[in-house]
Design a protein around this motif. Sequence first.
Motif, mmCIF file in Angstrom:
data_model
loop_
_atom_site.group_PDB
_atom_site.id
_atom_site.type_symbol
_atom_site.label_atom_id
_atom_site.label_comp_id
_atom_site.label_asym_id
_atom_site.label_seq_id
_atom_site.Cartn_x
_atom_site.Cartn_y
_atom_site.Cartn_z
ATOM 1 N N ASN A 288 13.207 1.841 5.801
ATOM 2 C CA ASN A 288 14.117 2.815 5.179
ATOM 3 C C ASN A 288 15.071 3.393 6.215
ATOM 4 O OD1 ASN A 288 12.200 4.318 6.496
ATOM 5 N ND2 ASN A 288 12.160 5.970 4.976
ATOM 6 N N LYS A 289 14.670 3.377 7.497
ATOM 7 C CA LYS A 289 15.557 3.844 8.564
ATOM 8 C C LYS A 289 15.401 2.945 9.781
ATOM 9 C CE LYS A 289 16.986 7.771 6.707
ATOM 10 N NZ LYS A 289 18.339 7.870 6.210
ATOM 11 N N ILE A 290 16.531 2.689 10.455
ATOM 12 C CA ILE A 290 16.485 1.973 11.735
ATOM 13 C C ILE A 290 17.186 2.857 12.757
ATOM 14 C CG2 ILE A 290 17.247 -0.061 13.011
ATOM 15 C CD1 ILE A 290 17.133 -1.600 10.357
ATOM 16 N N ILE A 291 16.435 3.276 13.776
ATOM 17 C CA ILE A 291 17.017 4.136 14.815
ATOM 18 C C ILE A 291 17.264 3.269 16.042
ATOM 19 C CG2 ILE A 291 16.635 6.160 16.284
ATOM 20 C CD1 ILE A 291 14.630 7.144 14.120
ATOM 21 N N ARG A 292 18.518 3.146 16.427
ATOM 22 C CA ARG A 292 18.854 2.306 17.588
ATOM 23 C C ARG A 292 19.194 3.222 18.759
ATOM 24 N NH1 ARG A 292 20.062 -2.792 15.197
ATOM 25 N NH2 ARG A 292 20.437 -2.576 12.967
ATOM 26 N N CYS A 293 18.576 2.942 19.919
ATOM 27 C CA CYS A 293 18.794 3.822 21.075
ATOM 28 C C CYS A 293 19.445 3.028 22.183
ATOM 29 C CB CYS A 293 17.478 4.305 21.656
ATOM 30 S SG CYS A 293 16.359 4.734 20.382
ATOM 31 N N SER A 294 20.451 3.622 22.779
ATOM 32 C CA SER A 294 21.067 2.953 23.901
ATOM 33 C C SER A 294 21.999 3.911 24.615
ATOM 34 C CB SER A 294 21.874 1.749 23.393
ATOM 35 O OG SER A 294 22.560 1.148 24.466
ATOM 36 N N ALA A 295 22.224 3.646 25.906
ATOM 37 C CA ALA A 295 23.252 4.409 26.624
ATOM 38 C C ALA A 295 24.620 3.822 26.276
ATOM 39 C CB ALA A 295 23.009 4.315 28.124
ATOM 40 N N ASN B 131 0.823 -1.229 0.000
ATOM 41 C CA ASN B 131 0.000 0.000 0.000
ATOM 42 C C ASN B 131 0.851 1.271 0.000
ATOM 43 O OD1 ASN B 131 -2.377 -1.415 -0.003
ATOM 44 N ND2 ASN B 131 -2.469 -1.538 2.247
ATOM 45 N N GLY B 132 2.158 1.097 -0.164
ATOM 46 C CA GLY B 132 3.034 2.278 -0.273
ATOM 47 C C GLY B 132 3.467 2.856 1.058
ATOM 48 N N LEU B 133 3.230 2.127 2.163
ATOM 49 C CA LEU B 133 3.675 2.646 3.466
ATOM 50 C C LEU B 133 5.170 2.364 3.654
ATOM 51 C CD1 LEU B 133 0.746 1.464 5.801
ATOM 52 C CD2 LEU B 133 1.093 3.728 4.843
ATOM 53 N N THR B 134 5.883 3.284 4.300
ATOM 54 C CA THR B 134 7.303 3.021 4.578
ATOM 55 C C THR B 134 7.491 2.925 6.095
ATOM 56 O OG1 THR B 134 7.740 5.385 4.557
ATOM 57 C CG2 THR B 134 8.213 4.196 2.539
ATOM 58 N N PHE B 135 8.313 1.951 6.499
ATOM 59 C CA PHE B 135 8.538 1.699 7.924
ATOM 60 C C PHE B 135 9.815 2.378 8.415
ATOM 61 C CE2 PHE B 135 5.849 -2.000 6.925
ATOM 62 C CZ PHE B 135 4.966 -1.953 7.995
ATOM 63 N N THR B 136 9.720 2.992 9.578
ATOM 64 C CA THR B 136 10.917 3.405 10.315
ATOM 65 C C THR B 136 10.885 2.617 11.618
ATOM 66 O OG1 THR B 136 10.856 5.630 9.398
ATOM 67 C CG2 THR B 136 12.132 5.332 11.418
ATOM 68 N N ILE B 137 11.988 1.926 11.897
ATOM 69 C CA ILE B 137 12.035 1.083 13.098
ATOM 70 C C ILE B 137 12.823 1.798 14.187
ATOM 71 C CG2 ILE B 137 12.750 -1.167 14.016
ATOM 72 C CD1 ILE B 137 10.790 -1.525 11.808
ATOM 73 N N ILE B 138 12.295 1.774 15.409
ATOM 74 C CA ILE B 138 13.060 2.259 16.569
ATOM 75 C C ILE B 138 13.378 1.043 17.429
ATOM 76 C CG2 ILE B 138 12.925 3.588 18.712
ATOM 77 C CD1 ILE B 138 11.205 5.622 17.196
ATOM 78 N N VAL B 139 14.663 0.815 17.666
ATOM 79 C CA VAL B 139 15.066 -0.323 18.497
ATOM 80 C C VAL B 139 15.493 0.249 19.843
ATOM 81 C CG1 VAL B 139 16.556 -2.337 18.673
ATOM 82 C CG2 VAL B 139 15.881 -1.497 16.419
ATOM 83 N N ASP B 140 14.656 0.046 20.853
ATOM 84 C CA ASP B 140 14.931 0.591 22.181
ATOM 85 C C ASP B 140 15.910 -0.323 22.907
ATOM 86 O OD1 ASP B 140 14.779 2.196 24.335
ATOM 87 O OD2 ASP B 140 12.709 1.766 24.861
ATOM 88 N N GLU B 141 16.813 0.265 23.701
ATOM 89 C CA GLU B 141 17.840 -0.520 24.416
ATOM 90 C C GLU B 141 18.476 -1.500 23.440
ATOM 91 O OE1 GLU B 141 18.565 0.369 27.375
ATOM 92 O OE2 GLU B 141 16.772 1.196 28.285
ATOM 93 N N SER B 142 18.996 -0.980 22.325
ATOM 94 C CA SER B 142 19.391 -1.837 21.205
ATOM 95 C C SER B 142 20.506 -2.804 21.569
ATOM 96 C CB SER B 142 19.842 -0.973 20.034
ATOM 97 O OG SER B 142 20.957 -0.195 20.422
ATOM 98 N N HIS B 143 21.308 -2.469 22.593
ATOM 99 C CA HIS B 143 22.416 -3.366 22.944
ATOM 100 C C HIS B 143 21.913 -4.730 23.414
ATOM 101 C CE1 HIS B 143 21.031 -1.304 26.514
ATOM 102 N NE2 HIS B 143 21.431 -2.337 27.201
ATOM 103 N N GLN B 144 20.615 -4.813 23.759
ATOM 104 C CA GLN B 144 20.094 -6.089 24.269
ATOM 105 C C GLN B 144 19.576 -6.992 23.157
ATOM 106 O OE1 GLN B 144 17.454 -5.974 27.491
ATOM 107 N NE2 GLN B 144 18.875 -4.851 28.743
ATOM 108 N N ASN B 145 19.527 -6.459 21.952
ATOM 109 C CA ASN B 145 18.890 -7.251 20.891
ATOM 110 C C ASN B 145 19.790 -7.426 19.687
ATOM 111 O OD1 ASN B 145 16.166 -7.946 21.809
ATOM 112 N ND2 ASN B 145 16.071 -5.743 22.145
ATOM 113 N N ASP B 146 21.040 -7.801 19.992
ATOM 114 C CA ASP B 146 21.974 -8.056 18.909
ATOM 115 C C ASP B 146 21.989 -9.536 18.615
ATOM 116 O OD1 ASP B 146 22.829 -5.749 18.057
ATOM 117 O OD2 ASP B 146 24.789 -5.750 19.010
ATOM 118 N N THR B 147 20.916 -10.052 18.072
ATOM 119 C CA THR B 147 20.884 -11.490 17.808
ATOM 120 C C THR B 147 20.471 -11.703 16.366
ATOM 121 O OG1 THR B 147 18.560 -11.641 18.382
ATOM 122 C CG2 THR B 147 20.134 -11.939 20.175
ATOM 123 N N ILE B 148 20.738 -12.908 15.884
ATOM 124 C CA ILE B 148 20.414 -13.183 14.484
ATOM 125 C C ILE B 148 18.907 -13.158 14.268
ATOM 126 C CG2 ILE B 148 20.511 -15.694 14.813
ATOM 127 C CD1 ILE B 148 22.149 -15.031 11.840
#
Length: 731
Positions: free
Chosen positions: A163-170, A134-151
């Motif tokens: 089109n964009k992945i925003i990873r947030c972490s301290a 339907n022509g929608l574009t996704f932007t992903i926000i990965v919260d506390e990204s250091h915890q989700n580094d898995t395959i």
Amino acid sequence: MGITLANFQLKAIEALMEAMGEPNRDIILKSCTGSGKTIILTHFMDEYLKSTNKAVFVWLTPGKGNLELQSKAKMDKYIHGSNTKLLSDIMSSGFEENDACFINWEKLTKKGNNALKDSERTNFVEHIQNAIDNGLTFTIIVDESHQNDTIKADDILALFNANKIIRCSATPKNYKNALLIEIPEEDVIAEGLIKKLLIINENFEQHISVEDQISYLLDKALEKQRDLRAAYAKKDSGVNPLIIVQLPNKSDALLDRVEEYFESKGITYENNLLSVWLSDKKQNLEDIEDNDATPIAVIIKQAVATGWDCPRAQILVKLRDNMSEVFEIQTIGRIRRMPEAKHYGEDLLDCCYLYTLDEKFTESVKLSLGTGALDAYKVFLKPEYRSFTLISQFKTDIPFPRDAKFALKVIWKFFEKKYHTATDLDKNQSQLEAYGYSFDEDIVDFTKSGSVSVLSKDQITELNDISIHEPLNTHKHGKEYHHCVAEIGYKANLDYSSTNTIMRKLFLKGVRCDAKILRLETRNLYAFIINNERRLIEDVRDAMADESLQLTLAIPRITEKPVGFPLEMIFTYDGTSKSQMEYTKNVYTGYLSSAEKRSMPEKLFERFCEGSGKVKWFYKNGDKGSEYFSIVYTDNFGKQKSFYPDYVVGTNGGDIWIIETKGGFTKSGSSEDIDRFTAKKFGVLRKYLDGYNLQGGIVRQDKQSGELCICVDKYSDNIHDENWQLLSEVL
């Protein structure tokens, strides 16, 4: 907006908006716990969705603790009318334009997780595909990204074709080709949202042999909790500071011993003073985050660290067993927030405390926090300095708002002084144009063209300037105009609406004002502000600090009272520093050369005092709070500010000197002082010294000779003129 955003939060939102237009797919938002990451992201999502069609955000939260519900609730609270969804909503209605969807990773990645059966999993993938069709574009926000580094996590990200992945972490990991947006921790501290300092093992003896580490550490923590509680009560604040006791993950035996210790002190689950939050045992957790909640201690293990907000937590006791555990900066993050989102101007309350005998943990903390984590002990004022006082000035307690009328007048006068503008508004335009202001009706961007053989400044300046013109569209560029006005205000500490009023009164046709510079149509005002944003920021900031424009203000009243040196203070130092010499000339016993936090000019000045035959004693002043010595000055927009000079020095001849240290001069003589108000501070310092018959001045290092120099009579930003003398010849 239901919440006032801090300046650094506004800047982060702006940086995220800009990053969405950059080619990089990955964006990393690095910000310490307590910086209001959720607030930043929800406002950014709102702003982006308003300005973009066919966009959807998917916010992925980690593990346990229902973080997705918390984050969704925050967005609903801050952004009225937002389209927020949970996984169950998506399963029933799919993805739609302007959605902000909050999903827990584990519900997607864990096999055997009942949230999604296999048929539903297929369904979920179909919902994504339908959205893309339907022509929608996704932007992903990965919260506390250091915890989700898995395959598995990576496979899920691939499904969205984002089109964009925003990873947030301290503590972000390194991502190649990612665009990094980092929020400086100093900015978060300056806004009062997190504690100034983490103090490690305060007042521990140098060599500790303890019968029982639990009693030793918890005794210290309880004593500190009582001191803090009393200090909050003095401030008429109901904050009940909380101790977090962190057990190693593998130890149940320690839990019994901690509970027994607390019980011996009358702190139990039954009287609600003790809480526990373990996977198989939870008690007294309801409303524990409230500032005045009853529990004074909570027992946790590492796993609870993520995403738990409890700003009254101020003391961490980290117990160890013989196994080394991975250090989690998030755990420290739990005790760094300020309970009322402001500093109190008192070191005791503005710091947080760690007690541990785990050396590995202590090293990791220091490594990750740098000078934000320091060793500490209490030092006492030597008896001969207990009666010394100085007259200190304080801002009058009436809140003094930045007066837009003052600001308007000062900016008008500044333009008159710098650009010779006057009452002939048409002539003013050609006058400003001659000085480089742009009056183009289009929005103009500049780029360079040509070729260079080496990347030298000379060759680059010889390239051709190409200007790119874009016709002004008030709808499209309206946002940009607001951004520019906000940025001009931000740099001058003015709010958006005052800045907008000032710009309109000074430059817009049809708005009546005695102090007018131009008469632009609305469209031309937009173009003028956007095209000249940098220049306007510089001019407004300079107007605010210009000494010669001060005369136009009525000086608000100042309160004066004598202050002495505090009888005792928490002395913070860097235990890893090579030099640990005691400075015997300091007014406190036990003051070391490794004192922190100290700037390089401060370290050089302290070394000078200790080695000078003329100096009898020196005192390092605090930087905020009524117990320290301050002088009041007023900026050109009418706001009173407190200036805390760095040092008070006594000489063998009985003179008292007040010294402010600043950044040095490079070998070529250019200034490294980043404070625009230095000249203004020098002016009030000089006036104060004359009024009380004292000596003093501003000290800076001349890097050409390596010497410290002092300016005592007339301030100058040129190290080579006669106002600068060698400090050793003067003091």
